[in-house]
Motif scaffolding. Sequence first.
Motif, PDB file in Angstrom:
ATOM      1  N   GLY A 201      52.442 107.717  59.870  1.00 23.19           N
ATOM      2  CA  GLY A 201      51.582 106.877  59.045  1.00 23.19           C
ATOM      3  C   GLY A 201      50.518 106.108  59.788  1.00 23.19           C
ATOM      4  O   GLY A 201      49.659 105.476  59.153  1.00 23.19           O
ATOM      5  N   TRP A 202      50.523 106.149  61.115  1.00 26.82           N
ATOM      6  CA  TRP A 202      49.558 105.372  61.893  1.00 26.82           C
ATOM      7  C   TRP A 202      48.123 105.824  61.633  1.00 26.82           C
ATOM      8  O   TRP A 202      47.243 105.010  61.327  1.00 26.82           O
ATOM      9  CB  TRP A 202      49.878 105.453  63.383  1.00 26.82           C
ATOM     10  N   THR A 203      47.866 107.117  61.728  1.00 22.41           N
ATOM     11  CA  THR A 203      46.503 107.617  61.539  1.00 22.41           C
ATOM     12  C   THR A 203      45.998 107.312  60.137  1.00 22.41           C
ATOM     13  O   THR A 203      44.854 106.873  59.945  1.00 22.41           O
ATOM     14  CB  THR A 203      46.448 109.128  61.818  1.00 22.41           C
ATOM     15  N   ALA A 204      46.849 107.510  59.148  1.00 24.29           N
ATOM     16  CA  ALA A 204      46.455 107.206  57.769  1.00 24.29           C
ATOM     17  C   ALA A 204      46.203 105.717  57.581  1.00 24.29           C
ATOM     18  O   ALA A 204      45.293 105.309  56.842  1.00 24.29           O
ATOM     19  CB  ALA A 204      47.536 107.691  56.804  1.00 24.29           C
ATOM     20  N   ALA A 205      46.995 104.887  58.243  1.00 23.77           N
ATOM     21  CA  ALA A 205      46.824 103.440  58.110  1.00 23.77           C
ATOM     22  C   ALA A 205      45.485 102.987  58.690  1.00 23.77           C
ATOM     23  O   ALA A 205      44.832 102.100  58.128  1.00 23.77           O
ATOM     24  CB  ALA A 205      47.968 102.708  58.801  1.00 23.77           C
ATOM     25  N   THR A 206      45.054 103.577  59.796  1.00 22.90           N
ATOM     26  CA  THR A 206      43.772 103.180  60.372  1.00 22.90           C
ATOM     27  C   THR A 206      42.612 103.637  59.498  1.00 22.90           C
ATOM     28  O   THR A 206      41.542 103.014  59.496  1.00 22.90           O
ATOM     29  CB  THR A 206      43.603 103.726  61.793  1.00 22.90           C
ATOM     30  N   ALA A 207      42.809 104.701  58.759  1.00 18.49           N
ATOM     31  CA  ALA A 207      41.762 105.183  57.853  1.00 18.49           C
ATOM     32  C   ALA A 207      41.701 104.387  56.556  1.00 18.49           C
ATOM     33  O   ALA A 207      40.702 104.454  55.828  1.00 18.49           O
ATOM     34  CB  ALA A 207      41.990 106.664  57.534  1.00 18.49           C
ATOM     35  N   ALA A 208      42.748 103.654  56.223  1.00 24.07           N
ATOM     36  CA  ALA A 208      42.861 103.016  54.906  1.00 24.07           C
ATOM     37  C   ALA A 208      41.871 101.880  54.689  1.00 24.07           C
ATOM     38  O   ALA A 208      41.512 101.565  53.550  1.00 24.07           O
ATOM     39  CB  ALA A 208      44.279 102.495  54.710  1.00 24.07           C
ATOM     40  N   LEU A 209      41.428 101.237  55.762  1.00 23.57           N
ATOM     41  CA  LEU A 209      40.472 100.142  55.616  1.00 23.57           C
ATOM     42  C   LEU A 209      39.173 100.661  55.010  1.00 23.57           C
ATOM     43  O   LEU A 209      38.720 101.762  55.324  1.00 23.57           O
ATOM     44  CB  LEU A 209      40.183  99.524  56.989  1.00 23.57           C
ATOM     45  N   ARG A 210      38.566  99.865  54.160  1.00 24.20           N
ATOM     46  CA  ARG A 210      37.294 100.295  53.575  1.00 24.20           C
ATOM     47  C   ARG A 210      36.232 100.377  54.659  1.00 24.20           C
ATOM     48  O   ARG A 210      36.217  99.594  55.625  1.00 24.20           O
ATOM     49  CB  ARG A 210      36.850  99.357  52.462  1.00 24.20           C
ATOM     50  N   ALA A 211      35.344 101.340  54.516  1.00 20.10           N
ATOM     51  CA  ALA A 211      34.281 101.532  55.499  1.00 20.10           C
ATOM     52  C   ALA A 211      33.169 100.518  55.267  1.00 20.10           C
ATOM     53  O   ALA A 211      32.778 100.268  54.128  1.00 20.10           O
ATOM     54  CB  ALA A 211      33.727 102.944  55.400  1.00 20.10           C
ATOM     55  N   PRO A 212      32.654  99.917  56.315  1.00 21.59           N
ATOM     56  CA  PRO A 212      31.531  98.980  56.142  1.00 21.59           C
ATOM     57  C   PRO A 212      30.261  99.709  55.736  1.00 21.59           C
ATOM     58  O   PRO A 212      29.989 100.815  56.201  1.00 21.59           O
ATOM     59  CB  PRO A 212      31.386  98.344  57.528  1.00 21.59           C
ATOM     60  N   VAL A 213      29.494  99.088  54.877  1.00 25.02           N
ATOM     61  CA  VAL A 213      28.234  99.668  54.396  1.00 25.02           C
ATOM     62  C   VAL A 213      27.088  98.935  55.095  1.00 25.02           C
ATOM     63  O   VAL A 213      26.539  97.967  54.571  1.00 25.02           O
ATOM     64  CB  VAL A 213      28.108  99.547  52.865  1.00 25.02           C
ATOM     65  N   GLY A 214      26.778  99.358  56.282  1.00 24.91           N
ATOM     66  CA  GLY A 214      25.683  98.754  57.017  1.00 24.91           C
ATOM     67  C   GLY A 214      26.125  97.560  57.851  1.00 24.91           C
ATOM     68  O   GLY A 214      27.248  97.062  57.728  1.00 24.91           O
ATOM     69  N   PRO A 215      25.232  97.064  58.709  1.00 26.01           N
ATOM     70  CA  PRO A 215      25.573  95.987  59.642  1.00 26.01           C
ATOM     71  C   PRO A 215      26.011  94.689  58.979  1.00 26.01           C
ATOM     72  O   PRO A 215      26.973  94.058  59.425  1.00 26.01           O
ATOM     73  CB  PRO A 215      24.274  95.794  60.433  1.00 26.01           C
ATOM     74  N   ASP A 216      25.320  94.258  57.940  1.00 27.20           N
ATOM     75  CA  ASP A 216      25.682  92.977  57.323  1.00 27.20           C
ATOM     76  C   ASP A 216      27.077  93.035  56.706  1.00 27.20           C
ATOM     77  O   ASP A 216      27.866  92.096  56.836  1.00 27.20           O
ATOM     78  CB  ASP A 216      24.651  92.591  56.260  1.00 27.20           C
ATOM     79  N   ASP A 217      27.385  94.148  56.050  1.00 24.72           N
ATOM     80  CA  ASP A 217      28.715  94.293  55.469  1.00 24.72           C
ATOM     81  C   ASP A 217      29.766  94.413  56.562  1.00 24.72           C
ATOM     82  O   ASP A 217      30.898  93.952  56.399  1.00 24.72           O
ATOM     83  CB  ASP A 217      28.754  95.523  54.558  1.00 24.72           C
ATOM     84  N   ALA A 218      29.394  95.024  57.680  1.00 21.92           N
ATOM     85  CA  ALA A 218      30.328  95.126  58.802  1.00 21.92           C
ATOM     86  C   ALA A 218      30.719  93.739  59.293  1.00 21.92           C
ATOM     87  O   ALA A 218      31.896  93.484  59.594  1.00 21.92           O
ATOM     88  CB  ALA A 218      29.693  95.921  59.942  1.00 21.92           C
ATOM     89  N   ARG A 219      29.762  92.844  59.348  1.00 17.31           N
ATOM     90  CA  ARG A 219      30.075  91.480  59.786  1.00 17.31           C
ATOM     91  C   ARG A 219      30.993  90.781  58.785  1.00 17.31           C
ATOM     92  O   ARG A 219      31.919  90.060  59.179  1.00 17.31           O
ATOM     93  CB  ARG A 219      28.782  90.677  59.965  1.00 17.31           C
ATOM     94  N   VAL A 220      30.754  90.994  57.496  1.00 22.43           N
ATOM     95  CA  VAL A 220      31.632  90.419  56.470  1.00 22.43           C
ATOM     96  C   VAL A 220      33.042  90.971  56.623  1.00 22.43           C
ATOM     97  O   VAL A 220      34.031  90.227  56.571  1.00 22.43           O
ATOM     98  CB  VAL A 220      31.076  90.725  55.066  1.00 22.43           C
ATOM     99  N   LEU A 221      33.149  92.290  56.815  1.00 24.11           N
ATOM    100  CA  LEU A 221      34.458  92.927  56.949  1.00 24.11           C
ATOM    101  C   LEU A 221      35.197  92.401  58.178  1.00 24.11           C
ATOM    102  O   LEU A 221      36.400  92.126  58.129  1.00 24.11           O
ATOM    103  CB  LEU A 221      34.283  94.441  57.042  1.00 24.11           C
TER     104      LEU A 221
END
Length: 348
Positions: A201-221
């Motif tokens: 389940g490790w690989t699936a768990a790392t994929a489960a986080l939502r992907a950031p949509v651009g730099p500003d959203d990455a900072r929020v995440l």
Amino acid sequence: MRGTDAGVLDEALERIHRAGPERRGWLSNHAPMAVEALVRHGHGAGAHRWLERYALAKLEDMPRSTDPVVEARWREALGDPRRLADWTVYFGRAVAEEGWRTVLERWWPRLLPGIAAGATHPVIRVGHAVRALLEDGDGAARTAELAHGLAYWAGRHQPLAAVSRPSGTASPAEALEAVPPVAAQEGGIRERLALLGSTAGWTAATAALRAPVGPDDARVLLTDLVTAATTRFAAHAHGDAVMLVHAATAPNAVLRTLPALPRELWVPSVEAAWAASAAVTAAYATPAAAVPRASGTVEEYFARAAVHGDEHVIKLADTALDVAARTGSEDALVAVEQAMRLIDPEDD
């Protein structure tokens, strides 16, 4: 930070730079991180006394450089702890000749895949150094501190196995909750991280986080990740509180570094910070336990952490104050309360 406090920090860093990044062949030198946090939060008057006590038991001399790192062949020395002193000379010269921002921008993407280096202490050291440079301005000791942090990261560079890029829908809190523990909750972090690739389940768990949509959203995440890792600490730290601290302090170090980086590096930075936080969580988080209540202001909590004296408690309190300032919630202070209860000031 006031000018007098910046002077206290610089003097302490100059003393620290006579020491190596590790002791006993592996354990990290926490002095620059803890001292920067102490001075940052108004406890500069006690920073040198803290450093004196720490140095007696936990600092070793900087080793000699014997084999210079060459830019054209830097990959040959990456991840070789025997070259820590060589890397320190390399980065010291680089930041002096090119400026710290240029060196950071070139080396951050090179080092980012090995964010687990030294149990994440190198990236944390870099984060404290960058905060000092951004908030207090350039200075020889502060610039040298960044060089020491980058050198430590290069010498201990350690990629994580079987990590997927975030592509799911989970929030950071949900994603951390779903991280599976490694099978053997024993041994040091190197032994535990080596089990990630075979953890169901490790690989699936790392994929489960939502992907950031651009730099500003990455900072929020990333901000949300730091908040989640800090606030869940109290309920999951009774197995190994010292080590679980880094699930919060490592991503916070990346968050502090973002303003000094080109925006195109923000998304990969968040992905690496998530992998580091998830890895520490897999290695050390334990089932939920009873948590204490918080009682006091943020200033009182940091003062109590400074009196407690353990470097991990100080670093967690430093991160918790960031979270409390953003959220206005006492949840982050509960983490500090738990850390002071679970971590012995004499722990390594």
